[in-house]
Write a protein that holds these residues in place. Structure first.
Motif, PDB file in Angstrom:
ATOM      1  N   PRO A   1      -4.708  -3.243  13.330  1.00  0.00           N
ATOM      2  CA  PRO A   1      -4.249  -1.784  13.374  1.00  0.00           C
ATOM      3  C   PRO A   1      -5.123  -0.852  12.353  1.00  0.00           C
ATOM      4  O   PRO A   1      -5.194   0.324  12.630  1.00  0.00           O
ATOM      5  CB  PRO A   1      -2.848  -1.465  13.483  1.00  0.00           C
ATOM      6  CG  PRO A   1      -2.415  -2.845  14.094  1.00  0.00           C
ATOM      7  CD  PRO A   1      -3.012  -3.950  13.508  1.00  0.00           C
ATOM      8  N   ASN A   2      -5.031  -1.308  11.087  1.00  0.00           N
ATOM      9  CA  ASN A   2      -5.464  -0.529  10.081  1.00  0.00           C
ATOM     10  C   ASN A   2      -7.031  -0.561   9.918  1.00  0.00           C
ATOM     11  O   ASN A   2      -7.673   0.048   8.936  1.00  0.00           O
ATOM     12  CB  ASN A   2      -4.894  -0.952   8.812  1.00  0.00           C
ATOM     13  CG  ASN A   2      -5.039  -2.365   8.229  1.00  0.00           C
ATOM     14  OD1 ASN A   2      -5.917  -3.228   8.871  1.00  0.00           O
ATOM     15  ND2 ASN A   2      -4.618  -2.489   7.158  1.00  0.00           N
ATOM     16  N   GLY A   3      -7.490  -1.579  10.789  1.00  0.00           N
ATOM     17  CA  GLY A   3      -9.157  -1.704  10.725  1.00  0.00           C
ATOM     18  C   GLY A   3      -9.424  -2.900   9.787  1.00  0.00           C
ATOM     19  O   GLY A   3     -10.619  -3.052   9.803  1.00  0.00           O
ATOM     20  N   GLY A   4      -8.570  -3.610   9.069  1.00  0.00           N
ATOM     21  CA  GLY A   4      -8.825  -4.797   8.451  1.00  0.00           C
ATOM     22  C   GLY A   4      -8.431  -6.191   9.095  1.00  0.00           C
ATOM     23  O   GLY A   4      -7.995  -6.107  10.184  1.00  0.00           O
ATOM     24  N   ALA A   5      -8.947  -7.086   8.402  1.00  0.00           N
ATOM     25  CA  ALA A   5      -8.689  -8.416   8.852  1.00  0.00           C
ATOM     26  C   ALA A   5      -7.191  -8.801   8.480  1.00  0.00           C
ATOM     27  O   ALA A   5      -6.676  -8.217   7.532  1.00  0.00           O
ATOM     28  CB  ALA A   5      -9.662  -9.494   8.434  1.00  0.00           C
TER      29      ALA A   5
ATOM     30  N   VAL B   1      -0.358  -1.878   5.549  1.00  0.00           N
ATOM     31  CA  VAL B   1      -1.071  -0.742   4.599  1.00  0.00           C
ATOM     32  C   VAL B   1      -2.203  -0.167   5.160  1.00  0.00           C
ATOM     33  O   VAL B   1      -2.627  -0.458   6.137  1.00  0.00           O
ATOM     34  CB  VAL B   1      -1.350  -1.440   3.365  1.00  0.00           C
ATOM     35  CG1 VAL B   1      -0.277  -2.025   2.446  1.00  0.00           C
ATOM     36  CG2 VAL B   1      -2.613  -2.616   3.569  1.00  0.00           C
ATOM     37  N   THR B   2      -2.733   0.739   4.647  1.00  0.00           N
ATOM     38  CA  THR B   2      -4.145   1.508   4.898  1.00  0.00           C
ATOM     39  C   THR B   2      -5.077   0.791   4.540  1.00  0.00           C
ATOM     40  O   THR B   2      -4.805  -0.456   3.551  1.00  0.00           O
ATOM     41  CB  THR B   2      -4.213   2.941   4.305  1.00  0.00           C
ATOM     42  OG1 THR B   2      -4.289   2.788   2.954  1.00  0.00           O
ATOM     43  CG2 THR B   2      -3.254   3.682   4.569  1.00  0.00           C
TER      44      THR B   2
ATOM     45  N   TRP C   1       3.495  -3.704  -1.129  1.00  0.00           N
ATOM     46  CA  TRP C   1       3.908  -3.115  -0.048  1.00  0.00           C
ATOM     47  C   TRP C   1       5.281  -3.282   0.433  1.00  0.00           C
ATOM     48  O   TRP C   1       5.919  -2.746   1.331  1.00  0.00           O
ATOM     49  CB  TRP C   1       2.989  -3.048   1.149  1.00  0.00           C
ATOM     50  CG  TRP C   1       2.868  -4.610   1.631  1.00  0.00           C
ATOM     51  CD1 TRP C   1       3.894  -5.042   2.355  1.00  0.00           C
ATOM     52  CD2 TRP C   1       1.787  -5.421   1.566  1.00  0.00           C
ATOM     53  NE1 TRP C   1       3.212  -6.448   2.715  1.00  0.00           N
ATOM     54  CE2 TRP C   1       2.225  -6.530   2.078  1.00  0.00           C
ATOM     55  CE3 TRP C   1       0.528  -5.359   1.045  1.00  0.00           C
ATOM     56  CZ2 TRP C   1       1.180  -7.636   2.361  1.00  0.00           C
ATOM     57  CZ3 TRP C   1      -0.315  -6.241   0.928  1.00  0.00           C
ATOM     58  CH2 TRP C   1       0.271  -7.539   1.612  1.00  0.00           C
ATOM     59  N   GLY C   2       6.054  -4.432   0.146  1.00  0.00           N
ATOM     60  CA  GLY C   2       7.203  -4.984   0.535  1.00  0.00           C
ATOM     61  C   GLY C   2       7.277  -5.864   1.465  1.00  0.00           C
ATOM     62  O   GLY C   2       6.469  -6.713   1.509  1.00  0.00           O
TER      63      GLY C   2
END
Length: 177
Positions: free
Chosen positions: A83-87, A71-72, A163-164
Motif C-alpha cells: 500500500p505504501n508503494g514499496g516492496a 511506513v511511508t 516503526w514498532g
C-alpha cells in the motif's frame, strides 16, 4: 539464387529464444510456488521458500516473514505492490504475542535479553540528511503482533526498531526458521 532472410534469422535466434523462454518459465514457476531471492543486507543473501499466511497460520520466533511495512516509502526502499508503494520486506521474527520488547539507547531487548547489534538507526550513513523514525519504549506484544528484526546485518536494517510492531494482517508469507 534467392536467400530467405527470415529463415536464416530464425535459425540464428531459435536457440537463444528457446533458452530465454525456458528460463522465464522456470523463474515464473519458482515465483508462483513461493520462492524468493533476497539480495538485501537485512537478511542473509539467498533463496527462500515462503508459504502464504492465513488467519490460522502460527508464526514462531525465528520464522522469516514477508510483509508490507507500516511506513511511508523511503528513498532506499524498492518499489512494489505494498500500500505504501514499496516492496514487501523479509525479516526475522524475534518477538511474538506475549513478549515484552524494550527499545532503548542500548538497543532492543526481548523479554530482558538484549539483541546483538540492535541499536536503533535513525541517521543511516548511506543516506545523509535522512532521519528515520524510532520506536523507543516498552512494547507488550498483543495477539497478532510481532517484532521484526533484520538479522543479516542488523547495523543497517530498517525494521521494527524504527516503526514498532508488525500486525499479522500485514504479513503475506513466512518461511520457518
Amino acid at each position: 539464387m534467392k536467400i530467405n532472410i527470415h529463415r536464416s534469422r530464425w535459425k540464428r535466434l531459435r536457440w537463444p529464444v528457446i533458452g530465454a523462454a525456458v528460463v522465464a518459465s522456470a523463474i515464473g514457476s519458482a515465483w508462483a510456488t513461493g520462492w524468493r531471492f533476497n539480495s538485501t543486507p537485512s537478511e542473509p543473501l539467498g533463496l527462500y521458500r515462503l508459504t502464504p499466511v492465513t488467519a490460522q497460520t502460527v508464526i514462531h520466533r525465528g520464522d522469516l516473514i514477508s510483509f508490507c511495512p507500516p511506513v511511508t516509502l523511503y528513498p532506499f526502499m524498492v518499489h512494489g505492490a505494498c500500500p505504501n508503494g514499496g516492496a514487501p520486506f523479509l525479516k526475522t521474527v524475534v518477538g511474538v504475542p506475549g513478549d515484552v520488547v524494550d527499545v532503548s539507547a542500548s538497543g532492543v531487548s526481548v523479554n530482558g535479553r538484549l539483541l546483538p547489534e540492535s541499536k536503533v538507526i535513525v541517521r543511516p550513513k548511506a543516506w545523509p540528511g535522512l532521519t528515520l523514525p524510532a520506536a523507543y519504549g516498552i512494547h507488550k506484544l498483543g495477539a497478532g503482533e510481532y517484532w521484526a528484526f533484520g538479522s543479516g546485518d542488523p547495523g543497517v536494517s530498517f525494521d521494527s526498531r524504527n516503526w514498532g510492531v508488525v500486525r499479522q494482517d500485514r504479513i503475506i508469507a513466512r518461511s520457518s526458521g
